[in-house]
Design a protein around this motif. Structure first.
Motif, PDB file in Angstrom:
ATOM      1  N   SER A 188      35.734  47.642  63.849  1.00  0.00           N
ATOM      2  CA  SER A 188      36.572  46.474  64.146  1.00  0.00           C
ATOM      3  C   SER A 188      35.816  45.179  63.841  1.00  0.00           C
ATOM      4  CB  SER A 188      37.010  46.504  65.613  1.00  0.00           C
ATOM      5  OG  SER A 188      35.867  46.569  66.437  1.00  0.00           O
ATOM      6  N   LYS A 236      35.826  44.603  60.120  1.00  0.00           N
ATOM      7  CA  LYS A 236      37.102  44.100  59.614  1.00  0.00           C
ATOM      8  C   LYS A 236      37.306  42.627  59.966  1.00  0.00           C
ATOM      9  CE  LYS A 236      39.415  48.515  59.273  1.00  0.00           C
ATOM     10  NZ  LYS A 236      40.371  49.449  59.849  1.00  0.00           N
ATOM     11  N   SER A 237      36.956  42.266  61.196  1.00  0.00           N
ATOM     12  CA  SER A 237      37.149  40.851  61.535  1.00  0.00           C
ATOM     13  C   SER A 237      36.170  39.980  60.763  1.00  0.00           C
ATOM     14  CB  SER A 237      37.034  40.622  63.049  1.00  0.00           C
ATOM     15  OG  SER A 237      35.775  41.034  63.497  1.00  0.00           O
ATOM     16  N   ASP A 279      46.162  39.286  64.267  1.00  0.00           N
ATOM     17  CA  ASP A 279      44.733  39.168  63.906  1.00  0.00           C
ATOM     18  C   ASP A 279      44.053  40.480  63.523  1.00  0.00           C
ATOM     19  OD1 ASP A 279      44.621  36.474  63.951  1.00  0.00           O
ATOM     20  OD2 ASP A 279      43.889  36.299  66.001  1.00  0.00           O
ATOM     21  N   PRO A 280      44.164  41.539  64.355  1.00  0.00           N
ATOM     22  CA  PRO A 280      43.440  42.758  63.980  1.00  0.00           C
ATOM     23  C   PRO A 280      44.091  43.555  62.854  1.00  0.00           C
ATOM     24  CG  PRO A 280      44.556  43.037  66.106  1.00  0.00           C
ATOM     25  CD  PRO A 280      44.856  41.667  65.646  1.00  0.00           C
TER      26      PRO A 280
END
Lengths: 184, 191
Positions: free
Chosen positions: A155, A158-159, B7-8
């Motif tokens: 995660s 990805k961010s 957002d994710p």
């Protein structure tokens, strides 16, 4: 059927020629990644050599827990970060993009200019942002493999990539390049 | 779905890894939200530009040819570090070869069983030895060059000092002569 990377790593403990196969197989992608991470300076040669020296030095400790490429690119990142620290005052040199051969010279010039612009914008990003873009776009790693290479949760990767792409777009706009918006 | 919910999802959406249901929800939101529509277009455009660059990147960005170790000019600190390392290596080698058992025990870890070195290990050692010899020659050349440069600097320095000293002597002589002339003139005036 050619031997897998794991097999070659195992064999090169006893047989140096297996290591040559491994170098032959992986040197171009390693050089490509280093060149994108740091710019294609003369160091690319030496740095890729350093990567393979580290791999050779670790051949007895190597455990095929994950994909060989993940482990390899982790070493590439470490070597590149060390090199970046050594020359932290210097700007990352620009990449001379190869000229594009097309029938339309005007289109070729535009394309080459865009590629140079992207390359320049990439070089201006912070290393952590450049790394995640390079791993995604210039290697064959999946998101989970990138996460493993960077030792970060998927995660986070990805961010970070989202931020990196936004910053790259900002850099491109700042340089006067507005990448053509693609058809969705 | 609102903007913060997206957002994710953007990266998976961008690389086509978003499950159909979430993709549909995101698309529905984009249809209503101009800010998210613009965000999606920016990401797509940037990805397209990167794809273009990746497609044009040669397999290798450096000139083809065998990898090699290139000699480099060493600074004095670098030479000192290498000399120290060579010194340490020589000391270890010397300790290793001494017949003194006590020293050997210190230098060599407890071996489980004596092993014959393999041909690959011997080749590796030979190559390392050659590298060390090459390094040694490079260092010897570099030290010679430094010595010559130092000698040149010393000579220049001495020459400059001698020149300055000669200038000073001449100036002192002139001052002395002037003083004598002044003194003589003063004497004549008073007489």
């Amino acid at each position: 059927m050619p031997p897998t990377d794991h097999e070659l790593m195992h064999r090169c403990r006893e047989d140096a020629s297996s290591f040559d196969h491994l170098v032959e197989r992986w040197q171009p992608p390693v050089q490509r990644a280093i060149a994108r991470l740091l710019g294609p300076t003369a160091d690319v040669d030496d740095l890729s050599q350093e990567v393979f020296l580290r791999i050779y030095g670790a051949r007895h400790r190597y455990q095929p827990r994950a994909a060989f490429s993940t482990w390899l690119y982790r070493i590439v990142l470490n070597v590149s970060r060390d090199a970046h620290r050594r020359r932290w005052r210097q700007r990352v040199p620009l990449v001379d993009e190869p000229w594009v051969e097309t029938e339309d010279p005007h289109a070729a010039a535009q394309l080459s200019e865009l590629r140079s612009g992207v390359s320049r914008a990439l070089a201006r990003l912070r290393p952590r942002h450049r790394e995640v873009i390079v791993l995604r776009h210039f290697t064959d790693l999946t998101f989970s493999e990138i996460a493993e290479a960077l030792d970060q949760p998927e995660s986070t990767v990805k961010s970070r990539l989202r931020v990196a792409l936004e910053k790259l777009h900002h850099e491109l706009s700042r340089q006067g390049f507005a990448p053509q918006e693609l058809e969705e | 779905m609102n903007c913060s919910d997206t957002d994710p999802l953007w990266i998976d959406w961008l690389y086509g890894e978003l499950p159909a249901e979430e993709r549909a929800a995101l698309e529905a939101h984009r249809a209503e939200c101009s800010r998210c529509r613009a965000a999606g277009r920016r990401l797509l455009a940037t990805r397209g530009a990167l794809d273009e660059l990746a497609a044009s990147t040669p397999r290798s960005l450096v000139r083809p040819g065998p990898t090699r170790v290139r000699p480099r000019r060493r600074t004095a600190a670098g030479i000192a570090a290498v000399l120290l390392a060579l010194g340490g290596w020589s000391l270890a080698a010397w300790l290793w070869q001494r017949p003194d058992d006590a020293l050997r025990k210190v230098a060599r870890p407890q071996a489980t069983a004596p092993r014959e070195p393999s041909a690959a290990a011997l080749a590796d050692l030979t190559e390392r030895l050659q590298s060390l010899e090459e390094m040694n020659q490079l260092l010897a050349g570099e030290i010679e060059r430094l010595d010559e440069s130092q000698a040149r600097r010393d000579t220049d320095w001495h020459r400059a000092l001698a020149g300055q000293s000669s200038d000073l002597s001449k100036r002192l002589d002139r001052i002395d002569r002037n003083l004598q002339a002044l003194f003589q003139a003063e004497l004549e005036t008073t007489q």
